[in-house]
Write a protein that holds these residues in place. Structure first.
Motif: not given
Length: 189
Positions: A71-72, A123-126, A133-134, A166-169
């Motif tokens: 999301g934002p 666990l490993k996130a992208r 999104q980052v 994740y948030i907007d870059q």
């Protein structure tokens, strides 16, 4: 196939058995004449070329739930779930509530059962995903931030829920230094 009225199978018939652990349990072991098939540990086959026996053992398990939130801002909830988890422990199977079961992490919330002897999982996130999104942080079921690192080592002592947020870059800050000294980023995590 089902056995005949007398409880027997025609010679050479291949019988497929599918284990269905109860809630909070997982398949521990197939013993006897059952051979596992491919990637699905819950399915076994028996070739009926003589009398056969099978013992199926189930054991207690911990539930691991992994969510992704996008999301934002990091506070957007529930956000949109995507295929953002890069690697995870391999429980007997992952499934999406109200969806088809599957072996891999795909879009949605994922739930897997782990043996109660499991003490830690990683666990490993992208780091980034397609729509700008980052990765921002991992958080627990109460929304408490656990880590800003992509890789999370998680202690398992019971049923556990975690989310990758994740948030907007947004704009990037680059800090360069001339001379001797340090600059500290004051972060809320």
């Amino acid at each position: 196939p089902l056995p005949g009225e007398d409880g027997t199978y025609p010679l050479g018939t291949e019988v497929t058995l599918t284990a269905a652990p109860a809630v909070g349990k997982l398949l521990s072991n197939w013993e006897g004449d059952a051979g596992q098939t491919g990637y699905d540990p819950l399915v076994a086959k028996v070739k009926m070329d003589s009398d056969k026996w099978v013992l199926v053992t189930f054991e207690d398990a911990h539930l691991l739930t992994v969510n992704t939130i996008t999301g934002p801002s990091a506070t957007t909830w529930p956000g949109e779930s995507k295929d953002y988890i890069q690697s995870a422990p391999l429980p007997q199977f992952w499934f999406r509530p109200n969806s088809d079961m599957g072996q891999s992490l795909e879009e949605g919330q994922f739930v897997g059962y782990l043996p109660v002897t499991t003490e830690k999982v990683t666990l490993k996130a992208r780091d980034t995903v397609g729509d700008g999104q980052v990765f921002h942080h991992w958080e627990d079921a109460l929304g408490v931030k656990l880590s800003r690192d992509l890789e999370l080592e998680l202690e398992i002592s019971g049923d556990t829920t975690v989310s990758a947020v994740y948030i907007d870059q947004g704009p990037r800050l680059t800090v360069n230094m001339l001379g001797e000294g340090t600059v500290t980023l004051n972060d809320d995590l």
